[in-house]
Design an enzyme around this catalytic site. Structure first.
Site, PDB file in Angstrom:
ATOM      1  N   CYS A  23       0.835  -1.204   0.000  1.00  0.00           N
ATOM      2  CA  CYS A  23       0.000   0.000   0.000  1.00  0.00           C
ATOM      3  C   CYS A  23       0.867   1.249   0.000  1.00  0.00           C
ATOM      4  CB  CYS A  23      -0.939   0.010   1.206  1.00  0.00           C
ATOM      5  SG  CYS A  23      -0.053   0.156   2.779  1.00  0.00           S
ATOM      6  N   ASP A 422       6.201  27.079 -33.735  1.00  0.00           N
ATOM      7  CA  ASP A 422       7.176  27.457 -34.742  1.00  0.00           C
ATOM      8  C   ASP A 422       6.518  27.169 -36.093  1.00  0.00           C
ATOM      9  OD1 ASP A 422       9.743  28.032 -35.970  1.00  0.00           O
ATOM     10  OD2 ASP A 422       9.920  25.860 -36.244  1.00  0.00           O
ATOM     11  N   ASP A 623      10.894  22.264 -33.707  1.00  0.00           N
ATOM     12  CA  ASP A 623      11.653  21.102 -34.166  1.00  0.00           C
ATOM     13  C   ASP A 623      13.125  21.401 -34.423  1.00  0.00           C
ATOM     14  OD1 ASP A 623      11.405  22.667 -36.464  1.00  0.00           O
ATOM     15  OD2 ASP A 623      11.328  20.915 -37.775  1.00  0.00           O
ATOM     16  N   ASP A 627      14.711  26.526 -31.721  1.00  0.00           N
ATOM     17  CA  ASP A 627      13.514  26.481 -30.879  1.00  0.00           C
ATOM     18  C   ASP A 627      13.821  26.023 -29.455  1.00  0.00           C
ATOM     19  OD1 ASP A 627      11.774  27.169 -33.023  1.00  0.00           O
ATOM     20  OD2 ASP A 627      11.897  25.104 -33.748  1.00  0.00           O
TER      21      ASP A 627
END
Length: 731
Positions: A23, A422, A623, A627
């Protein structure tokens, strides 16, 4: 699974498999023990996967970590590879045997509604209940002893205390009355409670196996052998024996054993289990293939470019495991509740017994009610509420090509209110073509030859467009020297004794130029959505040599992706280093609500930071290397796997396909997963908030309490498993 307590990993990150946790209180105890090991920086234990993830200094050994866990009463082994260990099937026979022994004890209760009054002999009841209590229920005693020895409490303590009280009371009554009279016996309550708890744990274990389905499916993609071609001879070898640069032959229907590039042949490749792409994709000479994908109709010769832990599949497995092993911020609150849960319940059970005894003298009934309190209050559901939902949600996302780096990224994504895109490579195909080359003076071929010479060594999409156009037109390209990138501005080089630059419109203006006679044509191209670059001679006073215009096509699902984000209540923003005309043309075509153009890489990050200061939760989509700062500055960075590794490292989520529609899917699965977490926590708490008072006031028998406790854990896991139905909007 290869395990060893003597082998240290290269990094200071450890993954340990733990046996014996029951638990959330167990989780807290193991984490506390690991945190006390000198040199351990952090430790996170996942009840659903039964693993611990530990970050430590270089001086910490595997034996120190496993010893700390074993001192807490659990077994631990160190995982030394990236493969998810197979989860052992939990045997059903203890549950079945407990049920067979308990059934005769409850048959008299079941017969009462039909007017049948009979009772088993007390000593026979003892004979049936004792094996259930002390043999089949031994796990609860051993678990309770370990917890109490460590000064803590857990589910085992509650079950052991409750059932022992019921069994002990019955045994005392039986001995006191001997063979005379009919004493009140409660052997059936203790036996049935243990049976129900064992059943609940068995169902829970079965359900937890399904939560790790995504990892098992990914690991199943790893071929064990490959056909290696060397010196004209093709032999079958173990994948582990392959080296970079080896050529492997992949026949139709076989899985790619390595990441690589196609050397010979052409075929279609099914990458659905890796990228989520539903249709096979064509692959020919020079194309990249991913290990684990399935070859279609053609024979391929593939040159190995990545093996083992560096392969795409291995990185995906590590990312999914990392997300599933981590804790969402909401789990910290649950951990604090779990730390005091068991002691509070034990006190409430004691007060229940005293209250009934002192108020009405019904000490026996008070003890039964106290047993019910102990049994119904189980911290299992609390411990499973968050990790099971995270595991199923991240697994469902991975099957659709959405890789979520960690639980924090998952929880932040559900609150995203602004998505900043972008442009190139994210909303467009990232494969621009040269649509115009206009010289200020002289001929087009001379302009194109100079531009191609400057761009010859660059992998930038615009550079490839220039060199491809020059090659297609058969233009002889000279040699450039001293080539140098100007981040966000362009590139410079020496060509035939002249200092030339290919520059953005922004840099053109920085040099004090306005395009002269070409300005009107530049404006016309920008209005059409084209990207404009300039060839500038800076040998003396800067002067414009010519104009280059590039056109890129929008991704097919880009408009639907933006519309889906708007349906989710998310504001869209285009943040591009391209000129305003081209950026606004793309925004208009796609329905994007706001545009920031002519933006340098660092300015992208500043725009994202400003949005966050204004209270927005921002996701940045990109990408490229440029960026990365904005991806890191955002609440959630989302990178396209078709882009650069730098972008993916800075992002919290990676989209394995270059499909903008997956952005909305990522937000959707995040919201659904967090909703499941909230639902699970609600139900886990409701069981206790409602059940404990009912048990204390005598409105729940121990048997019903045991059934409710078992049902709580199973219902939480089952609710999380509903996320497996999620398919996303992108096919």
């Amino acid at each position: 699974m290869n395990t060893s307590a003597a082998v240290a990993p290269l990094q200071n990150d450890w993954s340990l498999a733990i046996e014996g946790m029951s638990c959330a209180a167990c989780v807290a105890r193991v984490e506390k023990s690991l945190a006390q090991v000198p040199g351990v920086d952090s430790a996170a234990v996942n009840l659903a996967t039964e693993t611990a993830t530990v970050r430590s200094g270089a001086g910490v050994s595997a034996s120190a970590l496993t010893a700390a866990i074993e001192r807490s009463g659990y077994k631990a082994t160190v995982r030394t590879d990236a493969v998810e260990p197979p989860r052992a099937q939990v045997p059903f026979w203890p549950v079945g045997l407990a049920a067979l022994l308990s059934l005769p004890l409850v048959l008299p209760m079941l017969a009462l509604p039909f007017g049948i009054h009979w009772m088993l002999n007390g000593w026979l009841q003892l004979a049936l209940a004792a094996p259930v209590q002390f043999i089949l229920g031994a796990r609860f005693y051993s678990g309770a002893w370990r917890a109490l020895r460590d000064g803590a409490g857990n589910m085992d303590v509650l079950v052991a205390l409750g059932t022992s009280a019921g069994f002990g009371l019955s045994a005392v009554e039986l001995l006191r009355h001997g063979s005379g009279g009919m004493p009140h016996l409660y052997f059936e309550a203790s036996a049935v409670v243990i049976t129900l708890v064992l059943l609940g744990k068995w169902l829970e274990a079965r359900a937890k196996r399904q939560t790790t389905e995504a990892i098992r499916a990914l690991n199943a993609l790893r071929p064990d052998t490959a056909w290696r071609r060397r010196d004209g001879e093709v032999v079958q070898v173990a994948v582990a024996a392959l080296r970079l640069g080896d050529v492997v032959i992949v026949r139709p229907g076989e899985r790619m054993p390595v990441d690589g590039s196609v050397l010979e042949g052409a075929s279609h490749v099914d990458e659905s289990l890796i990228t989520g792409e539903s249709l096979p994709v064509p692959r020919a000479v020079g194309d990249r293939v991913t290990g684990g994908s399935v070859n279609g109709e053609g024979v391929l010769a593939v040159t190995a470019t990545a093996l083992g832990a560096e392969s795409t599949l291995a990185r995906i497995v590590r990312m999914v495991e990392s997300a599933q092993a981590g804790k969402a911020p909401i789990q910290r609150l649950v951990d604090r509740v779990s730390a005091v849960f068991v002691p509070v319940i034990v006190v409430l059970a004691g007060l229940t017994w005293l209250g009934w005894g002192l108020a009405s003298g019904a000490w026996e009934q008070g003890l039964l009610n106290a047993v019910a309190v102990l049994v119904i209050a189980c911290p299992c559901a609390l411990g499973l509420a968050t990790p099971t939902a995270i595991m199923v949600g991240t697994g469902a996302a991975a099957r659709r090509g959405i890789l979520i780096k960690d639980a924090e990224a998952l929880e932040r994504t559900q609150a995203v209110s602004v998505v900043a895109f972008d442009k190139t490579g994210t909303l467009t195909e990232g494969k621009p073509a040269l649509v115009a080359a206009v010289p200020a003076a002289g001929d087009r071929a001379t302009l194109l030859a100079a531009a191609a010479a400057i761009q010859a060594g660059s992998e930038h999409p615009l550079a490839r467009a220039v060199t491809s156009a020059a090659a297609a037109e058969g233009i002889a390209v000279g040699q450039a020297t001293e080539a140098r990138a100007l981040p966000g501005l362009g590139v410079s080089a020496q060509v035939d004794g002249r200092a030339l630059r290919i520059a953005s419109t922004r840099h053109l203006r920085d040099l004090g130029l306005d395009g002269g006679a070409l300005a009107a044509q530049a404006a016309q191209h920008e209005a059409q959505g084209h990207t404009v670059s300039w060839l500038i001679d800076t040998t003396g006073a800067p002067q414009t040599v010519g104009l280059l215009a590039f056109g890129d096509t929008l991704k097919p699902d880009a408009r639907d992706a933006v519309a889906h984000l708007h349906d989710l209540g998310v504001t869209t923003l285009l943040v591009s280093g391209d000129n305003r005309g081209a950026s606004e043309a793309v925004a208009r075509a796609l329905g994007i609500q706001r545009v920031e153009a002519d933006v340098l890489p660092q300015a992208k990050a500043e725009i994202v930071a400003a949005l966050r200061r204004d209270g927005a939760v921002v996701a940045m989509i990109g990408d490229g290397i440029n960026d990365a700062p904005a991806l890191a500055a955002a609440d959630v960075g989302i990178a396209m796997a078709t882009g650069t590794d730098v972008a993916m490292q800075a992002a919290g989520i990676t989209l394995m396909r270059g499909r903008p529609g997956l952005i909305a899917d990522a937000i959707d699965i995040s919201r659904r997963t967090c909703a499941k977490i909230r639902q699970n926590l609600f139900w886990a708490l409701v069981y206790n908030v409602i059940g404990v008072p009912l048990a204390a006031f005598g409105l729940l028998s121990p048997v019903v309490a045991g059934a409710a406790m078992a049902a709580s854990s199973v219902s939480v896991v089952s609710n999380a498993l509903l996320l497996r139905r999620w398919k996303g909007a992108v096919r």
